[in-house]
Design an enzyme around this catalytic site. Structure first.
Site, mmCIF file in Angstrom:
data_model
loop_
_atom_site.group_PDB
_atom_site.id
_atom_site.type_symbol
_atom_site.label_atom_id
_atom_site.label_comp_id
_atom_site.label_asym_id
_atom_site.label_seq_id
_atom_site.Cartn_x
_atom_site.Cartn_y
_atom_site.Cartn_z
ATOM 1 N N GLU A 54 32.673 -8.836 13.277
ATOM 2 C CA GLU A 54 31.887 -8.054 14.225
ATOM 3 C C GLU A 54 30.934 -7.086 13.511
ATOM 4 O O GLU A 54 31.047 -5.866 13.631
ATOM 5 C CB GLU A 54 32.806 -7.279 15.183
ATOM 6 N N GLU A 70 37.626 -14.475 19.660
ATOM 7 C CA GLU A 70 38.538 -13.468 20.210
ATOM 8 C C GLU A 70 38.382 -13.379 21.721
ATOM 9 O O GLU A 70 37.263 -13.392 22.239
ATOM 10 C CB GLU A 70 38.257 -12.077 19.627
#
Length: 658
Positions: free
Chosen positions: A153, A306
């Site tokens: 991320e 995710e």
């Protein structure tokens, strides 16, 4: 070039982030048993393990990771091995404070969380390259290795002096001379002219409004600086394992990365997606993320890296997923082209900042409802994998999206802070979704010839190439529907003469754009057939049909929606039903039909791999008319004429021969 197909091989990846270093090793064997029970075939390891692998500079502790990789392989579970560079150890910041990022006010962002690195720091980059090199060398030949996951991320921003030096180099490469920079940034305004490169700094905290072109280029630079970090690590692992695909996980609708540019550097495009269980439009958001990620993957399979099995821990109030919702959103991702459905994380943490974030194995353990549902999902993905893995989702409608225009719309001195670019994307995609029209996303300079209809929620900033592309698309027979405030500025955020590019004004049949009239929060303006929200515009028609006119306020009688041939212009944001009606009308004229006609509210239909996915996003059972004869490949039930779906129910239908 390796791809996701090289990993899936006719199956859907199922699993999640696994953090075995948080648990005693005797727990690992229990984890393997539960993973096999749940149908897990992939785990992502090492994402936040830098301090464990390198407890002090230059020291390596791979023993625990060796044992874990061997154990996973022995149980038939593939390992997605992460470079741990998203979370530098405390020793790095303590010994090398120059690696720590600084905020817009020059304050140091300290260690104690994650992402505490300056992307421009040569010291950080050197340590990141060294740990990546050693990881790749050690595990290149390990049979459990199926994919590389770089960092995590990417979201760091920095305004330090090292960043300033890097920014100047980036600007010099872009513009060549300071004079060209001054021209692009319009520095004649407010005496901002630069005489030498050394005078240029990142857009730090200032006395008043900052130069929007300066801010825009810094957003571009930051995305590129992070991309340099990614590609440096990617190149290292690819050199050791050219046959193993590489990914990094995007955050959906994250403004910090130009994901079109990033996706071109990935073998596998993956995303983290967390719809709010309380959001009645959570399913539409999940669909948008799926459509966007699939499009970044070139229309091919992509991966949910995710999602949450239950609650998250970062909203003001964190609600769990009701029974059935986890399954619904997981199968919806598959319907939209995903060949991987994974979670953060496998086992819910007992300590640390995310101990209230759910896991596939929750605090309640294997007997909890969450794990029971995870097992059901794993079993159903095993059934679907051979039927859909590697297949594509057809879309005849494209939604145009560009990060550069998003960045430009975030400038400090703008006409309305009520107009938020991602909310416009959601509103227009919602209208298509509720109309039953499968959508893709595209960059405004992409080849649009494969789409019957293209919609533009808003593209405030457009390059000349993009404008020419839109004009050529309509000239070639395509239907274009554009929202307000489009084509206003060029690539340098310089307002185009007339307030809109003249080629677009001619395309839409607009004579003069007199004024922009933003609306207050909650304010609406009456139009023929709908109420407009957020925005309105004072337009003069040249040679276009007025589809809808304003019926109140200062603009009464003036055009709200124009159409000139196959080009539509919508100068406000119609309320949801109105926008759906407009886009449905335009789509019908373009020859685009819903996947299924007459769907009840909250029910979605998507075709993939010869299968028809029908998904009920509602909280009550519903009946759906399904012409023809089918068999549900999940339940085995025959379906003819109508289909009954429970709340959050999913059917995956294979057409039966008559």
């Amino acid at each position: 070039m390796p791809a996701l197909d090289d990993v899936t091989r006719g199956r859907i990846l199922f699993g999640g982030d696994y953090n075995p270093e948080q648990w005693p090793e005797e727990t690992w064997a229990e984890d393997m048993r539960l993973m096999k029970d749940a149908g897990v075939n992939s785990v992502t390891v090492g994402v936040f393990s830098w301090a464990r692998i390198e407890p002090r500079p230059g020291v390596r502790d791979f023993g625990w990771l060796d044992r874990l990789a061997d154990l996973a392989h022995a149980h038939g579970i593939g390992v997605v091995l992460a470079t741990p560079t998203a979370a530098p150890p405390p020793w790095m910041g303590a010994r090398h404070p120059e690696t720590l990022p600084r905020d817009e006010s020059g304050q140091t962002v300290w260690w104690g969380s994650r992402q505490q690195f300056c992307p421009s720091s040569p010291t950080y980059r050197a340590y990141a390259a060294a740990i990546t090199e050693d990881l790749a060398a050690r595990y290149a030949g390990h049979p459990a290795l199926t994919m590389w996951h770089i960092n995590n991320e990417y979201c760091t921003h920095c305004w330090c002096d090292e960043t300033a030096r890097h920014f100047r180099r980036w600007l010099a490469a872009r513009y060549g001379t300071v004079e060209a920079l001054n021209e692009a940034w319009g520095t004649a305004f407010w005496s901002q002219r630069y005489d030498t490169w050394d005078e240029v700094i990142p857009p730090r905290r200032a006395q008043y409004l900052r130069n929007p072109a300066h801010l825009l280029d810094f957003r571009r630079f930051t995305s590129d600086a992070l991309l340099e970090c990614y590609t440096a690590e990617r190149d290292i692992v690819a050199r050791h394992t050219p046959h193993v695909p590489v990914t990094t996980n995007f955050m959906p609708l994250w403004s910090g990365q130009d994901a079109w540019a990033w996706a071109a550097r990935e073998d596998v495009v993956s995303v983290d997606v967390y719809p709010d269980p309380k959001d009645p439009l959570g399913g539409q958001y999940n669909a948008l993320v799926g459509d966007m990620t699939r499009s970044q993957a070139g229309g091919g399979p992509w991966m949910v890296m995710e999602q949450a099995a239950g609650t998250v821990n970062w909203r003001d109030v964190n609600h769990p997923k009701p029974e059935g919702l986890n399954r619904l959103l997981s199968l919806q991702a598959v319907a939209h082209g995903a060949d991987g459905v994974c979670y953060f994380q496998w086992r819910q943490s007992r300590q640390g900042a995310e101990k209230f974030h759910s896991g596939m194995v929750p605090h309640a353990g294997e007997h909890g409802r969450t794990f029971r549902e995870v097992k059901r999902i794993g079993a159903e993905l095993a059934v679907l994998g051979p039927r859909v893995a590697g297949t594509r989702v057809a879309a005849e409608v494209a939604v145009l999206h560009d990060w550069h225009t998003w960045w430009a719309t975030q400038q400090e001195g703008r006409l309305s802070r009520e107009v938020e670019y991602p909310e416009l994307l959601r509103a227009w995609h919602r209208a298509l979704w509720e109309e039953g029209l499968t959508a893709a996303f595209a960059h405004p300079e992409h080849d649009l010839g494969g789409y019957r209809m293209v919609v533009v929620p808003q593209l405030y900033l457009l390059s000349d190439a993009a404008v020419d592309n839109l004009v050529a698309y309509v000239a070639g027979g395509g239907t274009l529907v554009s929202g307000f405030l489009t084509g206003v500025a060029d690539e340098d955020d310089r307002i185009r003469p007339g307030g809109m590019d003249e080629r677009l004004r001619a395309l839409f049949g607009i004579g003069v754009l007199h004024e922009w009239w933003p609306l207050d929060r909650g304010e609406t303006v009456a139009c023929d057939g709908f109420a407009g929200t957020l925005w309105s515009e004072e337009l003069e028609v040249a040679d276009a049909e007025v589809v809808s006119a304003y019926r109140g306020g200062e603009l009464a009688g003036l055009p709200a929606v124009l159409r000139r041939g196959r080009a539509w212009y919508v100068s406000t944001l119609p309320e949801p039903a109105g926008l759906r009606g407009l886009l449905g009308r335009a789509a019908a004229g373009a020859g685009v039909r819903p996947v299924l006609e007459g769907l009840p509210a909250g029910v979605e239909a998507v075709r993939r791999g010869g299968l028809l996915f029908v998904l009920n996003h509602g909280r009550a059972p519903v009946g759906v008319a399904v012409p023809g004869a089918y068999r549900d490949v999940l339940s085995g039930a025959a379906v003819a004429g109508s289909l009954a779906l429970e709340r959050y129910g999913v059917a995956v239908l294979r057409e039966e021969a008559p």
